[in-house]
Design a protein around this motif. Sequence first.
Motif, PDB file in Angstrom:
ATOM      1  N   TYR A  81       0.823  -1.208   0.000  1.00  0.00           N
ATOM      2  CA  TYR A  81       0.000   0.000   0.000  1.00  0.00           C
ATOM      3  C   TYR A  81       0.854   1.255   0.000  1.00  0.00           C
ATOM      4  N   ILE A  82       0.274   2.330  -0.531  1.00  0.00           N
ATOM      5  CA  ILE A  82       0.908   3.654  -0.486  1.00  0.00           C
ATOM      6  C   ILE A  82      -0.202   4.638  -0.116  1.00  0.00           C
ATOM      7  N   HIS A  83       0.110   5.658   0.693  1.00  0.00           N
ATOM      8  CA  HIS A  83      -0.944   6.621   1.066  1.00  0.00           C
ATOM      9  C   HIS A  83      -1.265   7.526  -0.119  1.00  0.00           C
ATOM     10  N   ARG A  84      -2.541   7.840  -0.259  1.00  0.00           N
ATOM     11  CA  ARG A  84      -2.980   8.673  -1.389  1.00  0.00           C
ATOM     12  C   ARG A  84      -2.205   9.987  -1.467  1.00  0.00           C
ATOM     13  N   ASP A  85      -1.925  10.631  -0.324  1.00  0.00           N
ATOM     14  CA  ASP A  85      -1.208  11.913  -0.345  1.00  0.00           C
ATOM     15  C   ASP A  85       0.194  11.757  -0.940  1.00  0.00           C
ATOM     16  N   GLU A  86       0.849  10.639  -0.596  1.00  0.00           N
ATOM     17  CA  GLU A  86       2.183  10.376  -1.139  1.00  0.00           C
ATOM     18  C   GLU A  86       2.089  10.105  -2.651  1.00  0.00           C
ATOM     19  N   LEU A  87       1.051   9.364  -3.037  1.00  0.00           N
ATOM     20  CA  LEU A  87       0.860   9.052  -4.458  1.00  0.00           C
ATOM     21  C   LEU A  87       0.622  10.328  -5.270  1.00  0.00           C
ATOM     22  N   VAL A  88      -0.165  11.247  -4.721  1.00  0.00           N
ATOM     23  CA  VAL A  88      -0.430  12.529  -5.400  1.00  0.00           C
ATOM     24  C   VAL A  88       0.890  13.250  -5.682  1.00  0.00           C
ATOM     25  N   GLU A  89       1.762  13.287  -4.672  1.00  0.00           N
ATOM     26  CA  GLU A  89       3.074  13.947  -4.832  1.00  0.00           C
ATOM     27  C   GLU A  89       3.914  13.265  -5.922  1.00  0.00           C
ATOM     28  N   LEU A  90       3.969  11.935  -5.888  1.00  0.00           N
ATOM     29  CA  LEU A  90       4.770  11.188  -6.862  1.00  0.00           C
ATOM     30  C   LEU A  90       4.274  11.411  -8.287  1.00  0.00           C
ATOM     31  N   VAL A  91       2.948  11.420  -8.461  1.00  0.00           N
ATOM     32  CA  VAL A  91       2.363  11.627  -9.801  1.00  0.00           C
ATOM     33  C   VAL A  91       2.634  13.050 -10.269  1.00  0.00           C
ATOM     34  N   ARG A  92       2.508  14.016  -9.338  1.00  0.00           N
ATOM     35  CA  ARG A  92       2.746  15.422  -9.709  1.00  0.00           C
ATOM     36  C   ARG A  92       4.206  15.616 -10.155  1.00  0.00           C
ATOM     37  N   ASP A  93       5.137  14.991  -9.423  1.00  0.00           N
ATOM     38  CA  ASP A  93       6.558  15.104  -9.805  1.00  0.00           C
ATOM     39  C   ASP A  93       6.833  14.444 -11.155  1.00  0.00           C
ATOM     40  N   TYR A  94       6.063  13.418 -11.477  1.00  0.00           N
ATOM     41  CA  TYR A  94       6.295  12.619 -12.677  1.00  0.00           C
ATOM     42  C   TYR A  94       5.705  13.266 -13.936  1.00  0.00           C
TER      43      TYR A  94
END
Length: 569
Positions: free
Chosen positions: A419-432
């Motif tokens: 699992y990954i927390h949604r807030d962390e995923l948002v950051e990773l997608v934004r950086d990508y």
Amino acid sequence: MLMYLKRRHLEILREMKETQSQAEIEAKLPEEFQIRAIELYILGFAQLGDGTIKLTEAGRKLLEITDSLNLDELPDLIADTETMKMLELLAETGNVPENWLETLRERKLANENGLTEFGRALLEIYRETHPVVYLTPEIVSFLRGMPKLGTLDELITFKNSRLYGDNIVNALQAMRLLLISPPTEKGRAFATTPAARLALKAISMIPVFARAIVLRKEDFEALKAGRSNAELESMGLSDEKGTTEFGKAMMETYEAMGTVEEKVLPIYLLDDGLAVLKAIKEIEEKYETNPEILPTEKEIARRVEVEDLGAILHLLESKELVERRLVKNKDTYWLTEWGRGAIKFGTVSPDAMKAVTYAESGDVPIAEWVLKAQEEGVVRAGVTDKGRFYLRLSRSIRRRPFITRYDAAILAKVPRKRYIHRDELVELVRDYVGGDEKEITRAIGEAEAKGFVVELQNGMVKLTELGERVKTALENAKLQEIVRVKFSVTPTLYNVLRVIYENIETFNRIWKEKGEVRGYKMEEVDVIRKHLSLSDDEIKKALTMLRELGFLGSKGLTEAGKILVETYL
């Protein structure tokens, strides 16, 4: 299926080691003894007889795991449905909000290292113990009248306005007919379970409901084997011919208690999608009197202003709201029956539908989803006609792949098997790939509706089996190219790929012939045209795109293309 446990329950269990006399224990622990004894019976921890109360196997197990606890250090309430949901989510994902952790710590169920021995053991008992069906006229009256899905405030208002006691809500939780969610920013939600619906359906078979209906494990097994006794007959569960229809309905209720089914993927329809459906409807009406007016992309664009009409048409097709057909050598889009229904009921978001799909599966949604569902007219004291329509749609359609660059980025950034927390995923997608938080959060909800990920009540996100396979396909293709384009896979592209996969021998012959293959060969177009209702231009565009993105090679189907086709077959 332990769903409601108070400190007083443990105190009674400890006394039961010394005596089986209800009167003796009640003399020591008079406060609400009868209510707590019945709750222990429903939970499967005690057997009640004439003036006696005996430990069951599950009761003995609970005594063992709580033996070393100092009861004075525990709060009055140790576990209910919301606590068990926190415990389950902590065990599954290793991460829950701080305020949930605080509750679990206070009840000695968790510490800084995660679940305590007590927490783990309680969770095990919760999974192994089956509650007893115990339906009194008062419990049934409450169940009939109560809202079936909503915020906890609404349930409390209903209870207080009808002057019911807390013991009714406790009994329903103990039987797992009612679930309450852990608290989030917007409060708590509740949902009745499928077992509660079955109980009401069973009770509706009795003209007058005047006595308690009790179904224990041994009663269930007796009915299953076609055996009867005076007690079962007196409740109307069996007669001289065997198990009655009412008995069968109560057995269904018993079996459904505590069952959590796989969730239906929540469908969604946003404003721009609805506007396009309405434009197609308008064109279809004109077509009836003037067959020259066809619902082509160009004709639709004249009637509706949306940011990316092509993407919306693909998305609507992926949900079976429109179907694509070649008419008079033009690519056209027509409403399906589902599309007409969607126009009638209007827009719906993934979160609003999750309120319904979670409740339908025997799980509890969070307050945010329920409030969204109420705002969008999907829930009103229960699931509305609109909610039922979109639930049927979610269950019935065969989703076709539609992968946007956000989907590709989400799939690329969610790790496998954890699992990954949604807030962390948002950051990773934004950086990508860029984008703002609101847009990416919405995209995560949409990726869930497409079946790529699942987001739990604690905000933790994980790949589904489908998501794992699509991630593999994208990794085997040209991922860097894929995240640059607005959408990489559409239903049309997939259909073209599938035709190649299903006719691979024919295509192998075409590819062996001399001649350079850049975007496409006319022989490829000719074969695809026989299988799909598409114009040559659309087929050529699809072949070119499939090669550019790595799903199709110049002389063969790539591993990525093969995986993608097989994932959706």
